[in-house]
Design a protein around this motif. Structure first.
Motif, PDB file in Angstrom:
ATOM      1  N   TRP A 121     -17.729  29.926  24.553  1.00  0.00           N
ATOM      2  CA  TRP A 121     -17.793  30.045  26.007  1.00  0.00           C
ATOM      3  C   TRP A 121     -17.558  28.654  26.608  1.00  0.00           C
ATOM      4  N   PHE A 134     -21.044  30.714  34.016  1.00  0.00           N
ATOM      5  CA  PHE A 134     -21.024  31.523  32.793  1.00  0.00           C
ATOM      6  C   PHE A 134     -20.024  32.647  32.966  1.00  0.00           C
ATOM      7  N   SER A 139     -17.508  41.119  27.571  1.00  0.00           N
ATOM      8  CA  SER A 139     -17.890  42.129  28.535  1.00  0.00           C
ATOM      9  C   SER A 139     -17.630  41.491  29.893  1.00  0.00           C
ATOM     10  N   GLN A 207     -30.009  24.280  29.350  1.00  0.00           N
ATOM     11  CA  GLN A 207     -30.404  24.938  28.114  1.00  0.00           C
ATOM     12  C   GLN A 207     -31.662  25.750  28.373  1.00  0.00           C
ATOM     13  N   GLY A 208     -31.711  26.936  27.839  1.00  0.00           N
ATOM     14  CA  GLY A 208     -32.948  27.708  27.869  1.00  0.00           C
ATOM     15  C   GLY A 208     -33.929  27.187  26.830  1.00  0.00           C
ATOM     16  N   SER A 212     -31.437  29.527  21.713  1.00  0.00           N
ATOM     17  CA  SER A 212     -31.352  30.682  20.829  1.00  0.00           C
ATOM     18  C   SER A 212     -30.119  30.699  19.929  1.00  0.00           C
TER      19      SER A 212
ATOM     20  N   GLN B 263     -36.761  38.000  21.955  1.00  0.00           N
ATOM     21  CA  GLN B 263     -35.391  37.641  22.309  1.00  0.00           C
ATOM     22  C   GLN B 263     -34.444  38.828  22.139  1.00  0.00           C
ATOM     23  N   VAL B 264     -34.548  39.487  21.000  1.00  0.00           N
ATOM     24  CA  VAL B 264     -33.682  40.647  20.768  1.00  0.00           C
ATOM     25  C   VAL B 264     -34.015  41.742  21.769  1.00  0.00           C
ATOM     26  N   ILE B 267     -32.268  40.741  24.936  1.00  0.00           N
ATOM     27  CA  ILE B 267     -30.821  40.973  24.817  1.00  0.00           C
ATOM     28  C   ILE B 267     -30.517  42.452  25.035  1.00  0.00           C
ATOM     29  N   LEU B 276     -23.892  44.098  29.429  1.00  0.00           N
ATOM     30  CA  LEU B 276     -23.473  42.906  28.692  1.00  0.00           C
ATOM     31  C   LEU B 276     -23.363  43.207  27.197  1.00  0.00           C
ATOM     32  N   ASP B 277     -22.267  42.765  26.609  1.00  0.00           N
ATOM     33  CA  ASP B 277     -22.112  42.755  25.162  1.00  0.00           C
ATOM     34  C   ASP B 277     -23.229  41.919  24.536  1.00  0.00           C
ATOM     35  N   ARG B 278     -23.588  42.278  23.304  1.00  0.00           N
ATOM     36  CA  ARG B 278     -24.701  41.635  22.621  1.00  0.00           C
ATOM     37  C   ARG B 278     -24.503  40.131  22.459  1.00  0.00           C
ATOM     38  N   LEU B 279     -23.284  39.719  22.126  1.00  0.00           N
ATOM     39  CA  LEU B 279     -23.043  38.272  21.961  1.00  0.00           C
ATOM     40  C   LEU B 279     -23.028  37.548  23.296  1.00  0.00           C
ATOM     41  N   ASP B 280     -22.480  38.184  24.298  1.00  0.00           N
ATOM     42  CA  ASP B 280     -22.517  37.572  25.634  1.00  0.00           C
ATOM     43  C   ASP B 280     -23.966  37.423  26.108  1.00  0.00           C
ATOM     44  N   TYR B 282     -26.552  37.109  24.191  1.00  0.00           N
ATOM     45  CA  TYR B 282     -27.131  36.046  23.337  1.00  0.00           C
ATOM     46  C   TYR B 282     -26.798  34.681  23.941  1.00  0.00           C
ATOM     47  N   GLN B 283     -25.554  34.532  24.336  1.00  0.00           N
ATOM     48  CA  GLN B 283     -25.124  33.265  24.931  1.00  0.00           C
ATOM     49  C   GLN B 283     -25.850  32.996  26.250  1.00  0.00           C
ATOM     50  N   LEU B 284     -25.896  34.020  27.094  1.00  0.00           N
ATOM     51  CA  LEU B 284     -26.520  33.827  28.402  1.00  0.00           C
ATOM     52  C   LEU B 284     -28.005  33.493  28.235  1.00  0.00           C
ATOM     53  N   LEU B 285     -28.656  34.263  27.400  1.00  0.00           N
ATOM     54  CA  LEU B 285     -30.070  34.042  27.097  1.00  0.00           C
ATOM     55  C   LEU B 285     -30.319  32.604  26.643  1.00  0.00           C
ATOM     56  N   THR B 286     -29.421  32.113  25.813  1.00  0.00           N
ATOM     57  CA  THR B 286     -29.568  30.764  25.270  1.00  0.00           C
ATOM     58  C   THR B 286     -29.685  29.727  26.384  1.00  0.00           C
ATOM     59  N   GLN B 287     -29.001  29.998  27.484  1.00  0.00           N
ATOM     60  CA  GLN B 287     -28.961  28.998  28.554  1.00  0.00           C
ATOM     61  C   GLN B 287     -30.010  29.220  29.633  1.00  0.00           C
ATOM     62  N   SER B 289     -33.159  31.470  29.158  1.00  0.00           N
ATOM     63  CA  SER B 289     -34.474  32.058  28.884  1.00  0.00           C
ATOM     64  C   SER B 289     -35.562  30.997  28.901  1.00  0.00           C
TER      65      SER B 289
END
Lengths: 333, 333, 333, 333
Positions: A121, A134, A139, A207-208, A212, B263-264, B267, B276-280, B282-287, B289
């Motif tokens: 990304w 983002f 998706s 960063q969250g 993750s 986390q899961v 997601i 949202l796709d699972r990887l998207d 995951y990425q968004l959450l990373t930034q 959460s």
């Protein structure tokens, strides 16, 4: 104040804490104006870039430094005050990397599952508005996220003759990846070797808590620091101070041990600041500590114990060093 | 709205999730005005009280309930909206208990060290000012701390024919001990058995994140809830919604697994809310959460993943149930 | 000796420890000749059977029992001596189950990876030669493996009003899945409720240490036990005795805590047997304990501490109960 | 065969893997006759010696070496065959060390408990009978224990520019502390740097599985090794081969991750030896692996996966290197 500006060339990056000759010798009180490359060494630039193809895993998390601080001896405390963190590019990158990240099997949490897909990304920065964008890749979602610049990696040379990868967080600081490491923070690190030999890197535009997927919004950073030295008083684990909070960072596995280290570190700090008995500090901590995670993806996980100063009596940690550095910082702008 | 008031007598307390006949049958939409005894069953009253002498460890964490919700079937989602939490006494207690707590050997982290000393702290409540007073017992410090009432324990009957102690947090909720469970929160729990059979207890006048020593500022509580039911849509792990945040609570050991579950779970929720796709995700959450710990002392540890709604597009989780319940709540006062 | 034979019908299986009425009341000294169904409830029969299609996950690990032992009270010690374990079928089954097993993401080690493929292996038994045959399904290898019959699950009703799934190992025994539970073993379990209410099941024709993929060579079993009772002396964790070894089984997560529990349990036992000081026992254990894992896949992981009797002075654990039961056993054949 | 004898002087000890100039350059095929000092650097000699008083914690686990192996390049496999281990003194020592060991709080499992008492045990060796004598210090028991000499520490220089303390076990071997490292064992280690730079030390006259208290029966050792090199084929984790077993050692925290690494390492090895599909190997492993722990006290914990060769078809791991070295060894005596 002495001011040193330094933008390392690629052949000047450090890849470890310890084991590297200093790029500069500085005296306490020096202001550093540094540039740090991103954790991918700038190699991840497009959403079509796959880490396994474009990265050199032996060259990630490049460090600016190390700096030899005159007079710093084992047992002393290095104080690094982050005056300013400004994105040095107009974009940043994040990616899933095979067998790396909190929600996948890894080399340590060794499983038989296939790796997650590699996906990159790219975040465009709107500097005026202070946001990154983002864009979902698989998706459909586009979001503006406020930037919150931080340094993932701040560390000194380790004790015990060790040399550690810049991917490692531990008692010497290193790759802690905590959003608490932001402009306005003073970071206190115990000195293990003569000169302390600290370096910084791994800027994140935001960063969250937990990092993750393993990579934040990774971007090159312009970093302004003031370096100071406290003789003696080396803390067992990195301590951070904001205007608003006391923070201790512990790094270990499993995650409860990282957090326990930060908790016991904070109990020690409360004891120093207020003469609190260990059990009284344990009790007080139980009711007031905040516990935001830092990273759950690195070689050691990092967890934070954080206490709002507004809940506590006024105190002068490390002889009031943070306040002193805040005042110094105001003279710089 | 039907309003049911209930103050259980000691012989009406429940000590488990599951395995107990309901005290009441209620319909969705009912308002509950409940009283909950403190986690010590009210037996810890003076700083000279030692848990090993005054507590009955078979009778801790008394629950008010369980309540049978008409129409609730396995696979449905129970929504409990906390309208109000008001301290029901003018004092609260906290204590170290032998071989219990995050920073001591326990029955599971079985070590050879002696237990920590037993020490009890009593917190006087100043109701008008909304503060409790911390008084150090073994050293000298007195502090006012703002109250922040929460419920440590909110849960339904477990799946798989199990009956669990009210000390346990798991997929069914239970003793999660998160400060996120406060007035204004809607808690969504998957229903495992007919009638859901939920109960509440373990009021805390305040608690830090992690509940380090094992006991918060424990006090009896007056609790106002609205109970609702969403057909289907049972989440794998407890979800909480505030006006400001989405929250998922995971409970497991080691701590990273508790957090991974949360986390899961988040997601999955992001996927439901935004496609949202699972990887998207995951990425968004990373930034974005936030990851404040809940407890690191109970049978399972509990960790929180939390996202500020202000960072996300507007959405109606569970058909807008939280907003509906907030509106209902305003009619009560 | 009284002899009771019992082959439960499917509607007589127990699925939990605790929470179930006893199938029989027996007196200490009774010989039980039991039949146990396999962990899959007999539903996995062909290599083309996929667990997600043929299993009912609410009906796995069926237990034979529970048995109410006259005179057994909380604090007593139940002694179960395994006289004989004989495969009750000429085949057994093993399988990978989605999100279950040690080397895959699970509901607790919650990851984003896809599940591993479901694959079933059927082991034909050559009764005369005492071997089962491993046939690779996705590559080419055929091996004869000696049978080593064991019971995965032996447990009593839990303490604290709890009811636990037959998939759980804990202080009450349960699904420990240790190869140490074999013919010739006496298993000592602390009694938590009147009558002890023990049950057995989950026969394995053989199993490695750790039960990596989550399922052993699972087969129906003919089980001969002698049941005895020791008044008082309840151990904190299950103890096993062979002619050759003392064994303690701990169950917890993370795995080090399971093992620590077994170690502290053995230190307690050495103290009881030899009057050894705790530190002396710690030292001795360090030099002589064997530490074979039991399972790293169940709700709690189970680890074993084991000491060869030949290294220690002769002693009579639990009043010589194991020797007594061995002698009784010889009269049965 | 070239034979090199070397007894390092104290100023020649290495304290790290990596970061140290080789003491010798040798060619593959060389026989080494080495002497190794004990883990305490010989400073713990009497039962009245307290580690905190007599040890220098910066000088523990002294290594003999490192040795530069001509022709060894990254990606190659170093083969070290242990021909003989003979106690080099007539006594050995073990001790509890404050905040170190498996059954106490440590710097990482940071707790508030006081440290366990420091206690030292001295083991007298009866060389003729091959026994050491355990003498309880705080109670009354005296036992003869057969010696079972092993090397706690065998390692090469780490990858990634790191230098690690000789107390650390990891992918590079190091302080694995497994009783499997005994005379007759061939140890295969992936080469990370030119020359491999391996060293050995930390002789144990015997040790239980787990090294519970943190120190085995620690004694100086006479070590005879044959050094060989396999081009390429570097394993991810250390592999050991006996005449009877294949062994993989994983090192990580928490303990399940150490074991998972050893399991995935063994699945890879079974794939190489027999062309087994990964899932078939997972299944086979599940039924035949033995899982004795190595250490649960070091920086990383170490766990072992072990398979008896007698259960498997004959195979020539690493081109039959172990058999070749066994034959070479017979020519030495």
């Amino acid at each position: 104040m002495d001011v040193l500006e330094f933008r390392p060339q690629p052949d000047q990056y450090a890849w470890t804490f310890g084991g590297v000759a200093p790029t500069h010798r500085i005296t306490p009180g020096t202001v550093l104006k540094l540039w740090t490359e991103d954790a991918f060494s700038g190699r991840l630039q497009r959403t079509t870039d796959k880490p396994s193809q474009v990265l050199n895993m032996a060259e990630v998390n490049p460090q600016t430094g190390p700096f030899f601080v005159e007079g710093a001896e084992p047992g002393d405390t290095l104080a690094l005050h982050i005056v300013d963190l400004t994105p040095a590019r107009d974009w940043a990158a994040s990616s899933t990397i095979p067998f790396f990240g909190a929600l996948t099997g890894t080399d340590r949490t060794a499983l038989l599952n296939d790796p997650l897909p590699e996906q990159t990304w790219i975040y465009e920065l709107d500097r005026a508005r202070g946001i990154v964008r983002f864009e979902a890749q698989r998706s459909s979602l586009s979001l503006e996220l406020p930037i919150a610049p931080m340094l993932g990696t701040v560390g000194v040379a380790p004790p015990g003759r060790e040399v550690r990868s810049s991917l490692v967080p531990d008692t010497f600081g290193g790759n802690m990846d905590t959003p608490e490491m932001r402009a306005g923070t003073t970071c206190f690190l115990g000195v293990n070797v003569e000169g302390a030999l600290f370096s910084v890197g791994d800027g994140h535009y935001r960063q969250g808590e937990g990092e993750s997927c393993g990579t934040a919004v990774e971007g090159a950073m312009d970093v302004t620091l003031i370096v100071e030295l406290v003789k003696g008083h080396a803390p067992a684990w990195p301590r951070l101070e904001h205007d608003e909070d006391y923070v201790v960072v512990g790094s270990a596995r499993p995650l409860e041990d990282a957090w326990r280290a930060s908790q016991v570190g904070m109990i020690a700090w409360l004891g120093e600041l207020y003469g609190l008995d260990r059990l009284d500090a344990y009790q007080l901590l139980t009711q007031i500590s905040r516990s935001p995670l830092a990273n759950v993806c690195d070689t050691n996980y990092s967890a934070v114990t954080k206490i709002e100063k507004s809940l506590l009596p006024a105190a002068d940690a490390f002889g009031g060093m943070h306040r002193h550095l805040r005042e110094q910082a105001t003279t710089l702008t």
